[in-house]
Design a protein around this motif. Structure first.
Motif, PDB file in Angstrom:
ATOM      1  N   GLU A  48      16.909  -7.683 -22.594  1.00  0.00           N
ATOM      2  CA  GLU A  48      15.468  -7.439 -22.624  1.00  0.00           C
ATOM      3  C   GLU A  48      14.842  -8.161 -21.432  1.00  0.00           C
ATOM      4  O   GLU A  48      14.650  -9.372 -21.462  1.00  0.00           O
ATOM      5  CB  GLU A  48      14.859  -7.949 -23.936  1.00  0.00           C
ATOM      6  CG  GLU A  48      15.402  -7.235 -25.161  1.00  0.00           C
ATOM      7  CD  GLU A  48      15.051  -7.924 -26.465  1.00  0.00           C
ATOM      8  OE1 GLU A  48      15.182  -7.284 -27.523  1.00  0.00           O
ATOM      9  OE2 GLU A  48      14.648  -9.114 -26.431  1.00  0.00           O
ATOM     10  N   VAL A  49      14.558  -7.416 -20.376  1.00  0.00           N
ATOM     11  CA  VAL A  49      14.051  -8.012 -19.140  1.00  0.00           C
ATOM     12  C   VAL A  49      12.733  -7.343 -18.747  1.00  0.00           C
ATOM     13  O   VAL A  49      12.637  -6.113 -18.721  1.00  0.00           O
ATOM     14  CB  VAL A  49      15.068  -7.875 -17.989  1.00  0.00           C
ATOM     15  CG1 VAL A  49      14.530  -8.539 -16.723  1.00  0.00           C
ATOM     16  CG2 VAL A  49      16.413  -8.489 -18.383  1.00  0.00           C
ATOM     17  N   ASN A  50      11.764  -8.161 -18.443  1.00  0.00           N
ATOM     18  CA  ASN A  50      10.447  -7.683 -18.018  1.00  0.00           C
ATOM     19  C   ASN A  50      10.374  -7.725 -16.487  1.00  0.00           C
ATOM     20  O   ASN A  50      10.042  -8.750 -15.894  1.00  0.00           O
ATOM     21  CB  ASN A  50       9.357  -8.559 -18.645  1.00  0.00           C
ATOM     22  CG  ASN A  50       7.979  -8.294 -18.095  1.00  0.00           C
ATOM     23  OD1 ASN A  50       7.275  -9.207 -17.681  1.00  0.00           O
ATOM     24  ND2 ASN A  50       7.569  -7.046 -18.098  1.00  0.00           N
ATOM     25  N   VAL A  51      10.743  -6.622 -15.843  1.00  0.00           N
ATOM     26  CA  VAL A  51      10.668  -6.531 -14.385  1.00  0.00           C
ATOM     27  C   VAL A  51       9.287  -6.000 -14.009  1.00  0.00           C
ATOM     28  O   VAL A  51       8.953  -4.854 -14.310  1.00  0.00           O
ATOM     29  CB  VAL A  51      11.761  -5.611 -13.807  1.00  0.00           C
ATOM     30  CG1 VAL A  51      11.597  -5.484 -12.294  1.00  0.00           C
ATOM     31  CG2 VAL A  51      13.142  -6.146 -14.147  1.00  0.00           C
ATOM     32  N   THR A  52       8.502  -6.824 -13.373  1.00  0.00           N
ATOM     33  CA  THR A  52       7.176  -6.407 -12.926  1.00  0.00           C
ATOM     34  C   THR A  52       7.217  -6.053 -11.447  1.00  0.00           C
ATOM     35  O   THR A  52       8.181  -6.371 -10.741  1.00  0.00           O
ATOM     36  CB  THR A  52       6.144  -7.524 -13.141  1.00  0.00           C
ATOM     37  OG1 THR A  52       6.413  -8.594 -12.212  1.00  0.00           O
ATOM     38  CG2 THR A  52       6.213  -8.056 -14.574  1.00  0.00           C
ATOM     39  N   GLN A  53       6.161  -5.426 -10.983  1.00  0.00           N
ATOM     40  CA  GLN A  53       6.086  -5.087  -9.560  1.00  0.00           C
ATOM     41  C   GLN A  53       5.869  -6.316  -8.689  1.00  0.00           C
ATOM     42  O   GLN A  53       5.966  -6.232  -7.465  1.00  0.00           O
ATOM     43  CB  GLN A  53       4.973  -4.062  -9.335  1.00  0.00           C
ATOM     44  CG  GLN A  53       5.331  -2.689  -9.883  1.00  0.00           C
ATOM     45  CD  GLN A  53       4.198  -1.691  -9.759  1.00  0.00           C
ATOM     46  OE1 GLN A  53       3.201  -1.787 -10.473  1.00  0.00           O
ATOM     47  NE2 GLN A  53       4.341  -0.743  -8.861  1.00  0.00           N
ATOM     48  N   GLU A  54       5.600  -7.453  -9.335  1.00  0.00           N
ATOM     49  CA  GLU A  54       5.459  -8.710  -8.601  1.00  0.00           C
ATOM     50  C   GLU A  54       6.753  -9.502  -8.543  1.00  0.00           C
ATOM     51  O   GLU A  54       6.814 -10.539  -7.878  1.00  0.00           O
ATOM     52  CB  GLU A  54       4.363  -9.563  -9.255  1.00  0.00           C
ATOM     53  CG  GLU A  54       2.988  -8.914  -9.271  1.00  0.00           C
ATOM     54  CD  GLU A  54       2.559  -8.469  -7.875  1.00  0.00           C
ATOM     55  OE1 GLU A  54       2.655  -9.288  -6.938  1.00  0.00           O
ATOM     56  OE2 GLU A  54       2.161  -7.305  -7.713  1.00  0.00           O
ATOM     57  N   SER A  55       7.784  -9.033  -9.237  1.00  0.00           N
ATOM     58  CA  SER A  55       9.063  -9.733  -9.233  1.00  0.00           C
ATOM     59  C   SER A  55       9.641  -9.801  -7.820  1.00  0.00           C
ATOM     60  O   SER A  55       9.610  -8.815  -7.073  1.00  0.00           O
ATOM     61  CB  SER A  55      10.051  -9.008 -10.150  1.00  0.00           C
ATOM     62  OG  SER A  55      11.376  -9.426  -9.910  1.00  0.00           O
ATOM     63  N   LYS A  56      10.200 -10.949  -7.474  1.00  0.00           N
ATOM     64  CA  LYS A  56      10.781 -11.095  -6.133  1.00  0.00           C
ATOM     65  C   LYS A  56      11.935 -10.127  -5.929  1.00  0.00           C
ATOM     66  O   LYS A  56      12.181  -9.662  -4.807  1.00  0.00           O
ATOM     67  CB  LYS A  56      11.237 -12.534  -5.900  1.00  0.00           C
ATOM     68  CG  LYS A  56      12.330 -13.018  -6.828  1.00  0.00           C
ATOM     69  CD  LYS A  56      12.636 -14.484  -6.583  1.00  0.00           C
ATOM     70  CE  LYS A  56      13.704 -14.991  -7.557  1.00  0.00           C
ATOM     71  NZ  LYS A  56      13.980 -16.435  -7.356  1.00  0.00           N
ATOM     72  N   TYR A  57      12.644  -9.797  -7.018  1.00  0.00           N
ATOM     73  CA  TYR A  57      13.754  -8.854  -6.882  1.00  0.00           C
ATOM     74  C   TYR A  57      13.237  -7.429  -6.733  1.00  0.00           C
ATOM     75  O   TYR A  57      13.793  -6.640  -5.962  1.00  0.00           O
ATOM     76  CB  TYR A  57      14.706  -8.976  -8.075  1.00  0.00           C
ATOM     77  CG  TYR A  57      15.530 -10.239  -8.029  1.00  0.00           C
ATOM     78  CD1 TYR A  57      16.565 -10.379  -7.108  1.00  0.00           C
ATOM     79  CD2 TYR A  57      15.271 -11.296  -8.884  1.00  0.00           C
ATOM     80  CE1 TYR A  57      17.328 -11.537  -7.050  1.00  0.00           C
ATOM     81  CE2 TYR A  57      16.022 -12.458  -8.838  1.00  0.00           C
ATOM     82  CZ  TYR A  57      17.043 -12.579  -7.915  1.00  0.00           C
ATOM     83  OH  TYR A  57      17.786 -13.722  -7.854  1.00  0.00           O
ATOM     84  N   TYR A  58      12.167  -7.089  -7.456  1.00  0.00           N
ATOM     85  CA  TYR A  58      11.613  -5.747  -7.292  1.00  0.00           C
ATOM     86  C   TYR A  58      11.059  -5.554  -5.888  1.00  0.00           C
ATOM     87  O   TYR A  58      11.142  -4.467  -5.311  1.00  0.00           O
ATOM     88  CB  TYR A  58      10.502  -5.476  -8.314  1.00  0.00           C
ATOM     89  CG  TYR A  58       9.900  -4.090  -8.119  1.00  0.00           C
ATOM     90  CD1 TYR A  58      10.585  -2.962  -8.557  1.00  0.00           C
ATOM     91  CD2 TYR A  58       8.700  -3.921  -7.441  1.00  0.00           C
ATOM     92  CE1 TYR A  58      10.080  -1.692  -8.339  1.00  0.00           C
ATOM     93  CE2 TYR A  58       8.185  -2.655  -7.221  1.00  0.00           C
ATOM     94  CZ  TYR A  58       8.871  -1.550  -7.669  1.00  0.00           C
ATOM     95  OH  TYR A  58       8.372  -0.293  -7.430  1.00  0.00           O
ATOM     96  N   LYS A  59      10.491  -6.605  -5.321  1.00  0.00           N
ATOM     97  CA  LYS A  59       9.884  -6.494  -3.988  1.00  0.00           C
ATOM     98  C   LYS A  59      10.925  -6.303  -2.880  1.00  0.00           C
ATOM     99  O   LYS A  59      10.563  -5.982  -1.752  1.00  0.00           O
ATOM    100  CB  LYS A  59       9.044  -7.735  -3.697  1.00  0.00           C
ATOM    101  CG  LYS A  59       7.729  -7.766  -4.474  1.00  0.00           C
ATOM    102  CD  LYS A  59       6.906  -8.983  -4.081  1.00  0.00           C
ATOM    103  CE  LYS A  59       5.560  -8.981  -4.775  1.00  0.00           C
ATOM    104  NZ  LYS A  59       4.742 -10.167  -4.405  1.00  0.00           N
ATOM    105  N   THR A  60      12.206  -6.515  -3.202  1.00  0.00           N
ATOM    106  CA  THR A  60      13.252  -6.239  -2.219  1.00  0.00           C
ATOM    107  C   THR A  60      13.228  -4.751  -1.893  1.00  0.00           C
ATOM    108  O   THR A  60      13.328  -3.915  -2.798  1.00  0.00           O
ATOM    109  CB  THR A  60      14.633  -6.633  -2.778  1.00  0.00           C
ATOM    110  OG1 THR A  60      14.586  -7.982  -3.225  1.00  0.00           O
ATOM    111  CG2 THR A  60      15.697  -6.487  -1.710  1.00  0.00           C
ATOM    112  N   SER A  61      13.105  -4.422  -0.628  1.00  0.00           N
ATOM    113  CA  SER A  61      12.845  -3.027  -0.233  1.00  0.00           C
ATOM    114  C   SER A  61      13.886  -2.048  -0.752  1.00  0.00           C
ATOM    115  O   SER A  61      13.557  -0.946  -1.201  1.00  0.00           O
ATOM    116  CB  SER A  61      12.739  -2.922   1.289  1.00  0.00           C
ATOM    117  OG  SER A  61      13.933  -3.365   1.909  1.00  0.00           O
TER     118      SER A  61
END
Length: 379
Positions: free
Chosen positions: A182-195
């Motif tokens: 159960e992981v809450n990946v937001t658009q502000e996550s440093k991993y999500y921001k990886t292009s």
């Protein structure tokens, strides 16, 4: 003087995980193996390569002198990846690059005569993974070159301890299991921001990138190979396309079965499940929980068993191990290069099974998929 050969290392890739996980792991590993050295770093951009070199220099003081040489794609042939791979004082490379880029870089490094430790997953899909392993087995393994896949959950002392307890029969014969992510990946996550993660050009998105960890834990702890999956996959947050959730029924061996629920679209930072894994046997059960109440994090095992067959009285034991998987897999790799592979971690064929697990779960749509048909025998 150490009788072990000196190994010159290079890191290929300068992203978040290279900086935050691999530099500390190299620092810790080189305490145990001071005769090895970090010689170079590579990234597509000179700026990120220089930043990684600086962080490595700071982390490895006073054992590192001079700073790792910086290589990058600037158009200057003297400082590109080919130049790095041509160095005779670099015997091994750690590949920490985007998922779809890694296979060709693994082959490029092997062709240059380097031992390779490449980040998980082994490839973006089973077909690519099978071809990569076949090329390695046919062309490079006979030359004595080592290639391992860095799956740190497989190497975590806590998960390996759980596997040991199950195989010892501490909970009796394993009959079922449950895995929950159960992981809450937001658009502000440093991993999500990886292009390369923002617009993934590979199946599953975070489900592949992160889900192979969970598949690796199941592969490590369950004493029988996973054989069948029936699953549904869905997308609940558009920015996590192509999929962000999987719910599966899983079979391992002749009689072991369980469930695996993965979502990277959890609505809150807090989670509902108190355990990440539960393994149930004929005499008791074992749970595994990752905890982050300390900086390095811990794997917590809880084992509950009946004292005897004719009694309801129970015994309980709690075991905790600090997270140490990246360092453990690196140390195992270095020993393998020295000809002393003790744990057998990082087998590319094992990592391929993790990709097959996710691929089957993504494609099932309720049908039962035989995973053994996806991965050829004998790889």
């Amino acid at each position: 003087m150490s009788s072990s050969p000196q190994i010159g290392l290079a890191i290929l890739g300068a992203g978040i995980f290279a900086t935050e996980a691999w530099i500390p792991a190299i620092s810790a590993a080189l305490v145990q193996h001071p005769h090895h050295h970090l010689k170079a770093v590579y990234s597509r951009s000179e700026k990120s390569a220089q930043e990684l070199s600086s962080k490595a220099t700071q982390a490895l003081k006073p054992r590192l002198s001079p700073s790792p040489t910086v290589y990058h794609d600037s158009g200057d042939e003297a400082c590109n990846l080919d130049a790095l791979l041509a160095r005779s004082d670099i015997q091994a490379v750690i590949v920490v690059l985007p998922i779809t880029v890694q296979p060709k870089i693994v082959l490029k490094a092997l062709e240059a005569g380097k031992h390779v430790l490449s980040e998980k997953p082994v490839a973006a899909d089973v077909k690519q993974g099978v071809e990569l392993i076949r090329v390695y087995n046919d062309k490079y393994k006979p030359r004595g070159l080592i290639w391992k896949v860095a799956e740190n959950y497989e190497a975590e002392p806590g998960y390996r301890k759980a596997a040991e307890l199950v195989r010892e029969g501490r909970i009796g014969q394993l009959i079922q299991f449950k895995a929950v992510v159960e992981v809450n990946v937001t658009q502000e996550s440093k991993y999500y921001k990886t292009s390369w993660r923002t617009v993934p050009d590979y199946q599953g998105g975070f489900l592949l990138d992160g889900g192979v960890h969970t598949a690796a834990v199941l592969r490590t702890v369950i004493p029988s190979a996973i054989t069948h999956i029936s699953s549904f996959a869905s997308l609940n947050k558009e920015y996590l396309a192509p999929h962000d959730s999987i719910h599966a029924i899983v079979k391992a061996g002749p009689q072991i079965h369980g469930t695996a629920s993965f979502t990277f679209a959890w609505p809150t930072k807090s989670t509902a499940s108190s355990e990440d894994f539960i393994f149930t046997g004929t005499k008791g059960w074992l749970s595994i929980t990752d905890t982050w109440d300390t900086e390095e994090g811990r794997v917590k095992l809880k084992i509950v068993t009946r004292k005897s067959e004719d009694s309801d009285e129970e015994t309980e034991e709690v075991i905790e191990e600090a997270f140490n998987g990246v360092t453990a897999e690196l140390v195992n790799f270095l020993k393998a290069v020295e000809g002393k592979d003790e744990l057998g971690l990082g087998d590319p064929a094992g990592a391929l099974k993790d990709v097959a697990f996710i691929e089957a779960a993504l494609n099932s749509n309720g049908a039962v998929i035989d995973i053994t048909n996806l991965v050829p025998a004998g790889l």
